[in-house]
Write a protein that holds these residues in place. Sequence first.
Motif, PDB file in Angstrom:
ATOM      1  N   LEU A   1       0.828  -1.210   0.000  1.00 39.90           N
ATOM      2  CA  LEU A   1       0.000   0.000   0.000  1.00 39.90           C
ATOM      3  C   LEU A   1       0.862   1.260   0.000  1.00 39.90           C
ATOM      4  CD1 LEU A   1      -2.750  -1.250   2.440  1.00 39.90           C
ATOM      5  CD2 LEU A   1      -3.191  -0.353   0.149  1.00 39.90           C
ATOM      6  N   ALA A   2       1.990   1.213   0.699  1.00 36.83           N
ATOM      7  CA  ALA A   2       2.899   2.364   0.706  1.00 36.83           C
ATOM      8  C   ALA A   2       3.591   2.522  -0.642  1.00 36.83           C
ATOM      9  CB  ALA A   2       3.931   2.206   1.817  1.00 36.83           C
ATOM     10  N   ALA A   3       4.072   1.408  -1.203  1.00 34.33           N
ATOM     11  CA  ALA A   3       4.843   1.473  -2.443  1.00 34.33           C
ATOM     12  C   ALA A   3       3.967   1.774  -3.651  1.00 34.33           C
ATOM     13  CB  ALA A   3       5.587   0.156  -2.651  1.00 34.33           C
ATOM     14  N   ALA A   4       2.809   1.128  -3.729  1.00 36.64           N
ATOM     15  CA  ALA A   4       1.966   1.246  -4.918  1.00 36.64           C
ATOM     16  C   ALA A   4       1.013   2.430  -4.863  1.00 36.64           C
ATOM     17  CB  ALA A   4       1.167  -0.047  -5.112  1.00 36.64           C
ATOM     18  N   TYR A   5       0.605   2.838  -3.648  1.00 38.36           N
ATOM     19  CA  TYR A   5      -0.449   3.848  -3.531  1.00 38.36           C
ATOM     20  C   TYR A   5      -0.078   5.018  -2.622  1.00 38.36           C
ATOM     21  CZ  TYR A   5      -3.115  -0.136  -5.349  1.00 38.36           C
ATOM     22  OH  TYR A   5      -3.561  -1.194  -6.103  1.00 38.36           O
ATOM     23  N   SER A   6       1.145   5.060  -2.125  1.00 42.97           N
ATOM     24  CA  SER A   6       1.584   6.134  -1.213  1.00 42.97           C
ATOM     25  C   SER A   6       0.592   6.324  -0.066  1.00 42.97           C
ATOM     26  CB  SER A   6       1.764   7.453  -1.978  1.00 42.97           C
ATOM     27  OG  SER A   6       2.791   7.343  -2.927  1.00 42.97           O
ATOM     28  N   THR A   7       0.130   5.214   0.474  1.00 46.33           N
ATOM     29  CA  THR A   7      -0.874   5.236   1.535  1.00 46.33           C
ATOM     30  C   THR A   7      -0.339   4.475   2.740  1.00 46.33           C
ATOM     31  OG1 THR A   7      -2.670   5.353  -0.083  1.00 46.33           O
ATOM     32  CG2 THR A   7      -3.242   4.600   2.129  1.00 46.33           C
ATOM     33  N   VAL A   8      -0.324   5.144   3.890  1.00 45.30           N
ATOM     34  CA  VAL A   8       0.222   4.530   5.101  1.00 45.30           C
ATOM     35  C   VAL A   8      -0.767   4.694   6.247  1.00 45.30           C
ATOM     36  CG1 VAL A   8       2.640   4.776   4.441  1.00 45.30           C
ATOM     37  CG2 VAL A   8       1.509   6.637   5.655  1.00 45.30           C
ATOM     38  N   PHE A   9      -0.590   3.835   7.266  1.00 44.15           N
ATOM     39  CA  PHE A   9      -1.527   3.762   8.376  1.00 44.15           C
ATOM     40  C   PHE A   9      -0.752   3.776   9.693  1.00 44.15           C
ATOM     41  CE2 PHE A   9      -3.189   1.714   4.617  1.00 44.15           C
ATOM     42  CZ  PHE A   9      -4.485   2.194   4.523  1.00 44.15           C
ATOM     43  N   MET A  10      -1.411   3.350  10.766  1.00 47.45           N
ATOM     44  CA  MET A  10      -0.783   3.206  12.079  1.00 47.45           C
ATOM     45  C   MET A  10      -0.914   1.742  12.490  1.00 47.45           C
ATOM     46  SD  MET A  10       0.863   4.842  14.440  1.00 47.45           S
ATOM     47  CE  MET A  10       0.477   6.577  14.198  1.00 47.45           C
ATOM     48  N   PRO A  11      -0.076   0.864  11.919  1.00 46.33           N
ATOM     49  CA  PRO A  11      -0.298  -0.580  12.071  1.00 46.33           C
ATOM     50  C   PRO A  11       0.387  -1.198  13.286  1.00 46.33           C
ATOM     51  CG  PRO A  11       1.428  -0.207  10.474  1.00 46.33           C
ATOM     52  CD  PRO A  11       1.005   1.154  10.963  1.00 46.33           C
ATOM     53  N   HIS A  12       0.153  -0.625  14.485  1.00 42.95           N
ATOM     54  CA  HIS A  12       0.683  -1.276  15.679  1.00 42.95           C
ATOM     55  C   HIS A  12      -0.170  -2.502  16.003  1.00 42.95           C
ATOM     56  CE1 HIS A  12      -2.605   0.561  17.916  1.00 42.95           C
ATOM     57  NE2 HIS A  12      -2.207   1.766  17.538  1.00 42.95           N
ATOM     58  N   GLY A  13       0.271  -3.281  16.978  1.00 41.55           N
ATOM     59  CA  GLY A  13      -0.346  -4.582  17.218  1.00 41.55           C
ATOM     60  C   GLY A  13      -1.822  -4.536  17.530  1.00 41.55           C
ATOM     61  N   GLU A  14      -2.271  -3.505  18.244  1.00 41.89           N
ATOM     62  CA  GLU A  14      -3.678  -3.430  18.622  1.00 41.89           C
ATOM     63  C   GLU A  14      -4.559  -3.049  17.434  1.00 41.89           C
ATOM     64  OE1 GLU A  14      -7.333  -1.941  19.638  1.00 41.89           O
ATOM     65  OE2 GLU A  14      -5.772  -0.445  19.283  1.00 41.89           O
ATOM     66  N   ASN A  15      -3.962  -2.468  16.392  1.00 42.94           N
ATOM     67  CA  ASN A  15      -4.730  -2.069  15.210  1.00 42.94           C
ATOM     68  C   ASN A  15      -4.792  -3.155  14.140  1.00 42.94           C
ATOM     69  OD1 ASN A  15      -5.657   0.403  15.985  1.00 42.94           O
ATOM     70  ND2 ASN A  15      -4.164   1.602  14.835  1.00 42.94           N
ATOM     71  N   ILE A  16      -4.196  -4.303  14.403  1.00 42.24           N
ATOM     72  CA  ILE A  16      -4.215  -5.413  13.451  1.00 42.24           C
ATOM     73  C   ILE A  16      -4.949  -6.592  14.082  1.00 42.24           C
ATOM     74  CG2 ILE A  16      -2.828  -7.078  12.159  1.00 42.24           C
ATOM     75  CD1 ILE A  16      -2.557  -4.339  11.002  1.00 42.24           C
ATOM     76  N   VAL A  17      -5.916  -7.122  13.364  1.00 41.72           N
ATOM     77  CA  VAL A  17      -6.647  -8.315  13.791  1.00 41.72           C
ATOM     78  C   VAL A  17      -6.236  -9.450  12.858  1.00 41.72           C
ATOM     79  CG1 VAL A  17      -8.911  -9.353  14.175  1.00 41.72           C
ATOM     80  CG2 VAL A  17      -8.571  -6.903  14.599  1.00 41.72           C
ATOM     81  N   LEU A  18      -5.594 -10.464  13.409  1.00 40.59           N
ATOM     82  CA  LEU A  18      -5.105 -11.576  12.599  1.00 40.59           C
ATOM     83  C   LEU A  18      -6.203 -12.593  12.336  1.00 40.59           C
ATOM     84  CD1 LEU A  18      -1.650 -12.274  14.294  1.00 40.59           C
ATOM     85  CD2 LEU A  18      -2.069 -11.014  12.168  1.00 40.59           C
ATOM     86  N   ARG A  19      -6.184 -13.137  11.137  1.00 34.52           N
ATOM     87  CA  ARG A  19      -7.039 -14.270  10.785  1.00 34.52           C
ATOM     88  C   ARG A  19      -6.211 -15.541  10.956  1.00 34.52           C
ATOM     89  NH1 ARG A  19      -9.620 -12.351   5.057  1.00 34.52           N
ATOM     90  NH2 ARG A  19     -10.661 -14.372   5.272  1.00 34.52           N
ATOM     91  N   LEU A  20      -6.763 -16.525  11.643  1.00 33.17           N
ATOM     92  CA  LEU A  20      -6.021 -17.738  11.982  1.00 33.17           C
ATOM     93  C   LEU A  20      -6.811 -18.983  11.603  1.00 33.17           C
ATOM     94  CD1 LEU A  20      -5.034 -16.605  15.579  1.00 33.17           C
ATOM     95  CD2 LEU A  20      -3.422 -16.873  13.706  1.00 33.17           C
ATOM     96  N   ARG A  21      -6.078 -19.992  11.208  1.00 35.10           N
ATOM     97  CA  ARG A  21      -6.668 -21.311  10.985  1.00 35.10           C
ATOM     98  C   ARG A  21      -5.700 -22.350  11.545  1.00 35.10           C
ATOM     99  NH1 ARG A  21     -10.457 -22.634   7.319  1.00 35.10           N
ATOM    100  NH2 ARG A  21     -10.014 -20.784   6.065  1.00 35.10           N
ATOM    101  N   GLU A  22      -6.110 -23.026  12.615  1.00 34.63           N
ATOM    102  CA  GLU A  22      -5.260 -24.035  13.261  1.00 34.63           C
ATOM    103  C   GLU A  22      -3.869 -23.484  13.576  1.00 34.63           C
ATOM    104  OE1 GLU A  22      -6.071 -27.026  14.402  1.00 34.63           O
ATOM    105  OE2 GLU A  22      -8.145 -26.605  13.841  1.00 34.63           O
ATOM    106  N   GLY A  23      -3.831 -22.277  14.111  1.00 36.34           N
ATOM    107  CA  GLY A  23      -2.571 -21.678  14.524  1.00 36.34           C
ATOM    108  C   GLY A  23      -1.814 -20.958  13.433  1.00 36.34           C
ATOM    109  N   ARG A  24      -2.196 -21.170  12.179  1.00 38.40           N
ATOM    110  CA  ARG A  24      -1.516 -20.513  11.060  1.00 38.40           C
ATOM    111  C   ARG A  24      -2.185 -19.175  10.762  1.00 38.40           C
ATOM    112  NH1 ARG A  24      -0.089 -25.252   6.667  1.00 38.40           N
ATOM    113  NH2 ARG A  24       0.275 -26.948   8.165  1.00 38.40           N
ATOM    114  N   VAL A  25      -1.390 -18.164  10.487  1.00 34.91           N
ATOM    115  CA  VAL A  25      -1.935 -16.855  10.133  1.00 34.91           C
ATOM    116  C   VAL A  25      -2.304 -16.868   8.660  1.00 34.91           C
ATOM    117  CG1 VAL A  25      -1.471 -14.384  10.006  1.00 34.91           C
ATOM    118  CG2 VAL A  25      -0.570 -15.720  11.919  1.00 34.91           C
ATOM    119  N   THR A  26      -3.577 -16.623   8.370  1.00 38.28           N
ATOM    120  CA  THR A  26      -4.073 -16.693   6.995  1.00 38.28           C
ATOM    121  C   THR A  26      -4.382 -15.324   6.397  1.00 38.28           C
ATOM    122  OG1 THR A  26      -6.326 -16.994   7.844  1.00 38.28           O
ATOM    123  CG2 THR A  26      -5.059 -18.987   7.342  1.00 38.28           C
ATOM    124  N   GLY A  27      -4.336 -14.286   7.202  1.00 39.41           N
ATOM    125  CA  GLY A  27      -4.631 -12.947   6.707  1.00 39.41           C
ATOM    126  C   GLY A  27      -4.728 -11.982   7.872  1.00 39.41           C
TER     127      GLY A  27
END
Length: 611
Positions: free
Chosen positions: A437-463
């Motif tokens: 998003l930064a490289a292609a669209y010059s768009t940045v956020f505040m991606p600290h740990g509390e702002n990211i919700v991980l998708r998981l399947r059997e312990g694996r991060v899927t998104g």
Amino acid sequence: MTTVPPSSPSRLDALTAPTARRAHRLLVAKAIREFTHERLFAPVRGARVDDAGRHAYTLTLGGVRWTFTARALPLEHLGVDPDSVCRAGDPDAVAVDRFVLDAAEVLGLAGEALDVYLEELASTFAARCHTLAGERPSAADLVDADYTAVEAAMSEGHPGFVATNGRIGWGATEYAMFAPEGGRALHPVWLAFPSELGGRWTWPKTASAGAAVPAPPPPITEAVAGLWAERAAALDVDPEAYTLIPVHPWQWEHRIQVAFAPDLAAGRLVHVGEDPDAFTAMQAVRTLFNASDPHAPQLKTALSVQNMGFVRGLSPAYMSVTPAINAVVADLVDSDPLLARWGFGVLREYASAGYTGDAFHAVGSKGPHTKMLAALWRESPLPRLTEGERVMTMAALLHRDGEGRSVAGALVERSGLTAAQWLHGVVTAYVTPLVHLAAAYSTVFMPHGENIVLRLREGRVTGAFLKDIGEEVVVGADGVPLTEQTRRIRIDLTDEDLSLSFFTDMLDGVLRHLADVMDADALLPAEEFYAVVGRALAEYTALGLADVERLGLDAEDFAHSCLNRLQLRNATQMVDLTDPSGSLLYAGRLANPVAAPLRRALAELRQDTAA
């Protein structure tokens, strides 16, 4: 008097000598780690003390000699052993308030600034005692826990800030009622006001989310609409002429009924009643999750308590454009096939409301008094999941349970992957999309740990899902087109500005701490950790789909932005919100641990392609 469940002791019951000793040690170890990282301290390294790579260190503060052992890791990070810390040779003299008093001159703290910082630190200490004293789920339990159970289990707060759980304004009973670690149900209070005295703003009609993304639910539930219909009938007013707004129960009790008493008396604000649905507080304490209907939207409400450098209000002016800003970002993300491949999405803030009919707005005040009555609706991640997926705050990857076991280790074990393979999945879901998003669209956020919700399947991060869009996103001059309504997020960004989104927020702000966890648990040595990160960045660069090289991710070093220095400078207003980047403080440059592995992996990939 509120009764606190047995698994969640009262603050007084939690302040026992054994619990206090543990909390003091954890906080002093963190303070040594983070203040050294920000080059406020320069401890002297001594002899190696064990096969785990620990060395003895000495730190003299205010004439007092502190000693400890630690592992020295990349990014000038010390993995401090809390049990090793001593003050003047006395292990029983370790206390975080005493530590800060010894260090006050070095930290530049004196007078009122020292008082305020010590108060936030004392509250952080009390919260840590609370989480240590109660019955908390194990790391293995959290692998299978639901979204809110994981949120309630978090105990440290922000990994970089030392005074991280101040919540100044709450009493002990209110802490038990409203802190996320208490896990208690609460019921938002609903108010109504004539729509001309503020507004409610919703997802623009022109926004066209991708077909795979479900439409967000209506902001007002049938139950709340029914409450308002009854109240409006009793008042003999047209319910359609009013706007409904949710209020945090603490805000209603301590701010609205007091500071907005004239508005309530005049009928400019109407008390509707409590939401019949039960909500629980998230790690971002002003965000509420609907426990009665987990697929319903989350509510983010103004909460005028001081926490980690800010009073946590919400501005009606900012809320008025939040849905439109989210529409821009969501359209961008949902239309990019690469982001879909990586399982990346945003949790849309699709409706908002704010009241401006008060005296504070009438006089043009710019302070916290105009940020006491506003709210937004954010979609829940649960309707966006596929069969067998679950979600977890990324902050959980840094969490250790009461026995010291890490959630990261439990997830690796569940996944059946090697630690390196598992980490590669984390980086691909989290870092790669944001770099894109930064490289292609010059768009940045505040991606600290509390702002990211991980998708998981059997312990694996899927998104991953990104949240807190409206107040955090910045778009560079060459980024996506913006309307007059959304142009406040347009800022001239240099390539270095864009790169610092990776270096400061992701590498230094999150991955540095995860590297410590995985190194300490003998899951993955820190050097191999950063090699995995470099490899994932090289794989993205090799796609050749964006000018990622302008970000200089393989630079030998980067500007060292310091969070605690901001809080030490002004604990009540860390940055000027009208010029946040201009408020930042730096301490030279940090060596980039992914530079060499990124270049090496990229050369290998290009050689393989050429062959």
